[in-house]
Enzyme design. Structure first.
Site, short mmCIF file in Angstrom:
data_model
loop_
_atom_site.label_atom_id
_atom_site.label_comp_id
_atom_site.label_asym_id
_atom_site.label_seq_id
_atom_site.Cartn_x
_atom_site.Cartn_y
_atom_site.Cartn_z
N CYS A 104 128.59 -25.15 -66.17
CA CYS A 104 127.95 -26.30 -66.38
C CYS A 104 128.99 -27.52 -67.03
CB CYS A 104 126.86 -26.31 -67.59
SG CYS A 104 127.74 -25.71 -69.25
N GLN A 105 130.38 -27.32 -67.15
CA GLN A 105 131.09 -28.14 -67.95
C GLN A 105 131.20 -29.52 -66.86
OE1 GLN A 105 131.75 -25.07 -67.05
NE2 GLN A 105 133.43 -24.24 -68.54
#
Length: 451
Positions: A75-76
């Protein structure tokens, strides 16, 4: 028997929730393949599931037969904490490996999980691209923004969950709900809820605390004395306090504690007023917190010895002077605890970078949360085995998935789609599901998808 794969598996949070839902519905499961690139996460996974999933999914082309996919793809690139480059960032493009494997193997269903920021990244175009991609592969899609705190988890954690079924429409009755904006709002909402008989069970921080934590988690004597210097002997006043050098409000600063050296009352006042005023638009809109000149500072700090006070703060390391402008030197990482949770409310969102510095005051003593308590904040059962490497566990729980949310979604899917589930899951014995009235949630989600 349902055969599933577990991609970007982390420590197995999605798998735990999925298997628990299937177990409750008497459906046998078999994980035929799992994949995770973080070596420490793989150790935790192996400790609990008996298999090491270490692999790079971008290099995997051949998989065993399976009919359901679990994937909490990284998800970064989409999160508010990251640079939010989306598909322009290599990490963001890992979604395309999900797409690649769905296209090749055509499983009957999947569950994907990601951060809330995915829904609003690039004004929603990134999320639209993902949904359209999944639909183009023949999958009917339902997605929900859900806060873990609404699922008997003592954490404020909003995530997007995407469920897909191949070539068939389906029903999910769980409604998107981003929950309370913070722990204070949660307490206020809970007081209102208590006026009515019909409400979901809730869990708060005090419910996940260990009774006799190891002494190594207690704050040092020095830090405890510094806290008492500011708060007084009753450390329960710390409930809900944040230790931060960039904000005022319900917070304590390093100069008040004397972490870099004791400060005089005039110096403390200088720093507190600087923090309170440097965000004002009258000093510019080029950034949130501005460096200010002496002349600008004198508009709100009236002490005649301003330069002497500023010089002392610079010498101690609390203040910097660059091009005749003053700015606080933020030392947030120097605090043993950066946030003391309110035992009567929920935790802030766990993150990989600072879960190890969340704290609580218990029996009048300040301490850090234990790794087990952090696992409980994600809804992991106490039967889940934790590594002895505390820092690794803190990071893993910060990256983890709230187990009860997955269990609820999968149970919802099973409870409301009788014939469809018989086709997908093929249980060993006849399986009867109750029928429910369908609901439409698109408009509810659109209201929830706000930055």
């Amino acid at each position: 028997m349902i055969k599933f794969i577990d991609l970007f598996a982390g420590t197995g949070g999605i798998r735990l929730g999925f298997e628990e839902a299937c177990k409750k519905h008497d459906i046998k499961t078999e994980c035929v393949y799992s994949s995770e690139i973080d070596k420490n996460a793989c150790k935790s996974y192996e400790l609990n599931f008996g298999e090491n999933p270490l692999s790079d999914i971008t290099q995997v082309n051949d998989l065993p037969d399976f009919n359901f996919m679990l994937a909490g793809f990284p998800c970064q690139a989409f999160s508010y904490a990251g640079k939010r480059k989306g598909f322009g960032d290599t990490r963001g493009t890992l979604f395309f490996d999900v797409e690649r494997l769905l296209k090749k193997y055509r499983p009957k269903g999947f569950v994907l999980e990601n951060v809330r920021g995915l829904t609003t990244h690039d004004k929603g175009r990134t999320f639209e691209t993902i949904v359209n991609s999944l639909k183009s592969l023949g999958y009917s899609i339902e997605y929900r923004l859900l806060n873990s705190s609404n699922f008997n988890v003592a954490q404020n954690r909003v995530r997007i969950y995407i469920v897909g079924i191949l070539n068939k429409d389906f029903i999910i009755n769980t409604i998107s709900d981003v929950g309370a904006v913070d722990s204070h709002n949660f307490k206020a909402r809970n007081v209102q809820r208590s006026l009515f008989d019909d409400f979901k069970p809730i869990k708060v921080v005090k419910d996940i605390l260990e009774e006799n934590p190891d002494p190594k988690y207690f704050c040092s004597e020095t830090f405890t004395k510094q806290l008492k210097k500011v708060i007084g002997d009753d450390l329960t006043k710390l409930h809900g306090y944040r230790l931060i050098d960039t904000r005022n409000g319900n917070s304590i600063h390093s100069w008040e504690l004397g972490i870099k050296g004791e400060c005089t009352p005039d110096e403390v006042e200088f720093m507190n007023l600087l923090i309170a005023n440097r965000r004002k638009k009258i000093f510019g809109t080029h950034q949130d917190g501005k460096a200010l000149t002496v002349e600008q500072i004198q508009t709100f700090y009236k002490n005649e010895n301003i330069k002497e006070i500023a010089g002392s703060l610079i010498e101690k390391g609390y203040l910097s002077n660059y091009e005749q402008k003053y700015n606080p030197v933020c030392g947030n990482m120097s605090f043993e605890v950066f946030k003391f949770l309110d035992p009567e409310s929920i935790s802030i969102t766990l993150t990989a970078s600072d879960t190890n510095r969340l704290g609580v005051v218990q029996n009048g003593k300040p301490r850090r949360l234990t790794p087990r308590e952090c696992a409980r904040l994600q809804g992991y059962p106490d039967s889940y085995k934790l590594q002895e490497n505390d820092n690794a566990v803190y990071k893993q729980m910060g990256n983890g998935v709230s187990v009860p949310v997955i269990e609820k979604l999968i149970s919802d899917l099973m409870d409301n789609n009788k014939e469809l589930m018989l086709d997908i899951f093929h249980p060993d014995k006849p399986y009867t599901l109750p029928s429910h009235t369908s609901k439409t949630h698109d408009q509810n989600l659109s209201k929830s998808m706000v930055c």
